[in-house]
Design an enzyme around this catalytic site. Structure first.
Site, mmCIF file in Angstrom:
data_model
loop_
_atom_site.group_PDB
_atom_site.id
_atom_site.type_symbol
_atom_site.label_atom_id
_atom_site.label_comp_id
_atom_site.label_asym_id
_atom_site.label_seq_id
_atom_site.Cartn_x
_atom_site.Cartn_y
_atom_site.Cartn_z
ATOM 1 N N HIS A 373 0.823 -1.209 0.000
ATOM 2 C CA HIS A 373 0.000 0.000 0.000
ATOM 3 C C HIS A 373 0.851 1.252 0.000
ATOM 4 O O HIS A 373 0.530 2.251 -0.643
ATOM 5 C CB HIS A 373 -0.892 0.030 1.239
ATOM 6 C CG HIS A 373 -1.965 -0.990 1.191
ATOM 7 N ND1 HIS A 373 -2.925 -1.101 2.141
ATOM 8 C CD2 HIS A 373 -2.229 -1.938 0.285
ATOM 9 C CE1 HIS A 373 -3.739 -2.086 1.832
ATOM 10 N NE2 HIS A 373 -3.317 -2.620 0.713
ATOM 11 N N CYS A 685 2.291 -2.527 -21.179
ATOM 12 C CA CYS A 685 1.933 -1.766 -19.976
ATOM 13 C C CYS A 685 2.813 -2.070 -18.778
ATOM 14 O O CYS A 685 2.478 -1.698 -17.664
ATOM 15 C CB CYS A 685 0.468 -1.988 -19.629
ATOM 16 S SG CYS A 685 0.091 -3.705 -19.259
HETATM 17 C C1 PEP Z 1 3.147 -6.716 -15.932
HETATM 18 O O1 PEP Z 1 3.265 -7.878 -15.520
HETATM 19 O O2 PEP Z 1 3.963 -6.164 -16.680
HETATM 20 C C2 PEP Z 1 2.000 -5.904 -15.494
HETATM 21 C C3 PEP Z 1 1.765 -4.720 -16.022
HETATM 22 O O3 PEP Z 1 1.230 -6.430 -14.514
HETATM 23 P P1 PEP Z 1 1.549 -6.212 -12.962
HETATM 24 O O4 PEP Z 1 0.366 -5.543 -12.373
HETATM 25 O O5 PEP Z 1 1.732 -7.619 -12.521
HETATM 26 O O6 PEP Z 1 2.790 -5.387 -12.863
#
Ligand code: PEP
Ligand code: MG
Length: 766
Positions: A373, A685
């Site tokens: 958090h 992402c």
């Molecule tokens: C990732 O695995 O790159 C992703 C964006 O998901 P996480 O929330 O696991 O970082």
């Protein structure tokens, strides 16, 4: 027979009771000497600043030589071992060409010499040496013993050195550059004074009966004490209210909700009644409070359920607030001025919330992980943070000048002036860079030769929304729905979820918002649904968890669909897809949700559906998945971790984690190429989208969209606007032939420098 493991066990047993870390070295040399029946055992440690080896402990040589004997790398037998990073076993040490004689050690009496390097994760820490009178080589068994001991002790020694527990200089040398490495909570640089967040009125403090003079308590004036308690209680309520108002503009609604919970506890009549009953029985207000808090907190603490256990903390927190009012103690925080780095053993969200934002430069916490958090809040506030640094000694660091490097997850307390100057320069560069980047906000993310790339924001807290919009995000590429679940006290109901999702969709409307369904498991746990697994990253994660808990899943899907009514800017994203069945099963649930909602009179528009490419198997069956989905989003964090089989939270292997490994780059290219052929829009992402050097390669591979935290978005836009697409393509063509990560990094650094983006490297933003 020599038994190194027994010796090690003994060393570790005794070490647990040592008062000072320096005694660990003495313990090692004495036990090793004994086990090998040698006359001398010594440890030399590398002083990296002066690049020399310092005698730090010895049993057998003259102890006055400790800290005095210093051997530059390459000199003496110790320097020779270090240079060759190999064991040395010689019958007559004095005949070795590298032998250097130090009269103060009295070592002329010893003929044979055995030395072995102490290496931890490829880093040379020091050298362990053993000497004997007799001119005879050490046996192979003795060699093996020394190697085993050095290998096993390298880790603890390195840890102690990192923590600054073992000093390489003479003790007269000032206590400076106390360096700690943790995990990245939020990137960015900060300098300021450390403020150790004291728990003056901890549960231990409040309930510890030693603090109370029990007999004196009994003489308390009952009416006056009840009055004192009531005044303190209402002052605490007032204080809480004021703080909440102060924080209203700065904190997300979900965090502000904590205050509601605190208020409820303060207003709980049964607590107040219990306290007053104690006072009527003759106890002082302070003792009555302490007793009541103790009763209630202990009751929760003993509960099995983690959520109820956590309630003990809330009660304690409230008890502390009232106690502080009773004692009329000044708050440390009130005296704060100038940039401050909050440091604490167990910082809570409310510690941060209570701190004046204008002074909050950084956060350091002994506990916590990249997804705790605290990390989420630090990111939302754009405050650099380093978490999980391990034990800290408040006496050594409180009020110390401090450097926090959130890019490298390092904290340095009491840095020397030279280092401060260096970081001041970096900070100036970083803030100039960020100011300059503000100007890019309304400009398109387009390369100089006209290729447009969509830049989206990653969010999860309401507080993330404003920075995303103000930094020119063209939508949300990844809404991590597990974050509001993590901030909640139990699984949020469907209605509560609609209230969480709707403002996000509204704030961005008509821009697209891509909401990922609940992605828990691995290192993301819900405080109210804790489960343990031997191998959580290969376990009940993401879509696997939600499909197995279909009623929770169904309520989330329904809530997202309802929140989207009349807006229609939602798309859905499924995490951790590794097989086709998962997509098909999800679609059945989606159909079920739509039918239910329509039968209840809602008009539902089907959102676009995408999957995360995180598990390598999804990359290999992309053609089979394609006909059931509308887009893909590459989660480069997990993609890298699963492709290389490296857990990046495991310090033993995290240095092997890199998206610049040729295998990862080939994997990514394969996904992008396949997706293009299949007509699937592709976004990325993970953290890679915020790495300027990596962005060049992603552009070169032909990616359409990148999604990242709002604070890093302008940097990525700067890269896109500075490097022509044609250059990115040719750099990618060069890089895909390279075989090593270091060659790839070097080439990308050159490209960034050539295009005037060196600032991104110098300011640490890579
Ligand atoms: C990732 O695995 O790159 C992703 C964006 O998901 P996480 O929330 O696991 O970082
Ligand atoms: Mg992931």
């Amino acid at each position: 027979m020599l038994e190194p493991l027994n010796t090690l066990r003994e060393i570790f047993q005794v070490a647990a009771d040592l008062d000072e870390p320096g005694q660990l070295l003495e313990l090692i040399v004495s036990r090793v000497r004994l086990a090998l029946k040698a006359e001398v055992c010594s440890i030399y440690l590398l002083d990296a600043v002066e690049d020399c080896f310092v005698l730090k402990a010895t049993e057998g040589l003259d102890k006055s030589a400790i800290n005095q004997v210093r051997l530059p790398r390459g000199e003496g037998l110790v320097g020779y071992i270090a240079e060759h990073q190999a064991l040395l076993n010689v019958e007559r040490a004095s005949t070795h060409p590298n032998f250097v004689f130090f009269p103060q050690t009295g070592e002329q009496a010893f003929e044979s010499f055995l030395g072995t390097p102490i290496v931890h994760f490829r880093k040379l820490i020091g050298v362990l040496t053993i000497q004997k009178h007799a001119a005879e080589k050490f046996t192979l068994e003795q060699e093996a013993f020394a190697i085993t001991i050095a290998a096993q002790l390298a880790g603890p020694l390195d840890q102690s050195l990192d923590n600054g527990d073992l000093h390489l200089r003479d003790e007269r040398v000032p206590d400076v550059n106390i360096r700690f490495r943790g995990v990245k909570g939020a990137s960015g640089l900060a300098m300021g004074k450390a403020l150790w967040v004291k728990r003056k009125h901890t549960l231990a403090g409040i309930v510890d009966t030693r603090l109370a003079d029990v007999s004196a308590d009994r003489d308390a004036d009952r009416d006056a004490e009840i009055q004192r308690f009531r005044v303190a209680l209402s002052a605490a309520k007032e204080d809480l209210k004021e703080q909440k108002e102060r924080m209203r503009g700065n904190l997300p609604k979900d965090v502000l909700a904590l205050y509601g919970m605190y208020r409820m506890i303060l207003e709980d009549r049964s607590l107040a009644d219990e306290i007053e009953t104690y006072i009527k029985a003759g106890w002082t207000a302070a003792t009555a409070l302490r007793k009541t808090v103790k009763n209630h907190a202990r009751a929760f603490e003993t509960m099995e359920d983690d959520y109820l256990k956590a309630k003990a903390e809330d009660i304690l927190h409230i008890g502390q607030r009232v106690y502080a009012q009773l004692r009329g103690e000044e708050d440390d925080i009130a005296a704060v001025s100038g940039p401050t780095i909050l440091v604490g053993a167990d910082l809570s969200i409310s510690d941060i919330a209570e701190f004046p934002t204008q002074h909050l430069a950084g956060i350091v916490c002994t506990k916590g992980s990249a997804l705790s958090h605290l990390a989420i809040l630090a990111n939302a506030l754009g405050v650099p943070a380093v978490l999980g640094v391990g034990e800290l000694d408040p006496n050594r660091i409180d009020k110390a000048e401090t450097i926090l490097d959130g890019y490298r997850a390092i904290v340095i307390f009491k840095p020397v002036e030279q280092l401060q100057r260096e970081y001041r320069k970096l900070l100036t560069q970083e803030s100039a860079l960020l100011k300059g980047l503000d100007a890019l906000r309304d400009l398109p993310a387009e390369t100089p030769d006209g290729t447009a790339i969509t830049l989206l924001a990653n969010t999860g807290l309401l507080a993330d929304i404003t920075p995303g919009l103000s930094r020119g995000a063209q939508g949300i590429g990844l809404y991590r729905s597990e974050i509001p679940f993590m901030m909640h006290e139990s699984f949020p109901s469907e209605g509560e979820q609609v209230d969480i999702y709707r403002p996000v969709l509204e704030a961005y409307h008509p821009k697209p918002v891509c909401m990922r369904t609940l992605d828990i498991g691995g290192d993301k746990n819900l405080p109210y649904f804790v489960f343990t697994e031997d191998n959580p990253f290969l376990g009940w994660r993401g879509i696997r968890f939600t499909l197995d808990n279909s009623s929770i899943f169904l309520s989330q899907i329904r809530a997202m669909l309802r929140a989207n009514i009349g807006l229609n800017n939602l798309s859905l994203l499924l995490p951790m897809i590794s097989r086709l069945d998962e997509v098909l099963e999800f679609k059945q649930l989606l159909t079920e949700a739509v039918l239910q909602l329509e039968s209840e009179g809602y008009e539902i528009v089907l959102p676009r559906l995408g999957i995360m490419i995180e598990v390598p198997s999804a990359m290999l069956i992309l053609d089979q998945l394609a006909e059931h989905i509308d887009f893909i989003s590459i989660g480069s964090n997990d993609f890298t971790q699963y492709l290389l089989a490296v857990d990046r939270n495991n310090v033993k292997v995290s240095q092997l984690y890199s998206w610049f490994q040729p295998a990862v780059l080939r994997g990514l290219k394969s996904v992008v190429t396949q997706a293009k052929a299949l007509g699937l829009p592709t976004s990325l992402c993970g953290e890679m989208a915020a790495d300027p050097a990596a962005v060049i390669l992603l552009m070169g591979m032909g990616i359409d969209q990148l999604s990242m935290s709002a604070y890093t978005l302008p940097k990525t836009k700067w890269v896109i606007r500075s490097i022509p697409q044609s250059v990115a393509v040719s750099v990618w063509n060069e890089v895909q032939l390279m075989k090593t990560e270091s060659a790839i990094r070097q080439r990308l650094t050159e490209v960034l420098e050539q295009h005037g983006l060196g600032g991104l490297i110098r300011a640490g933003a890579h």
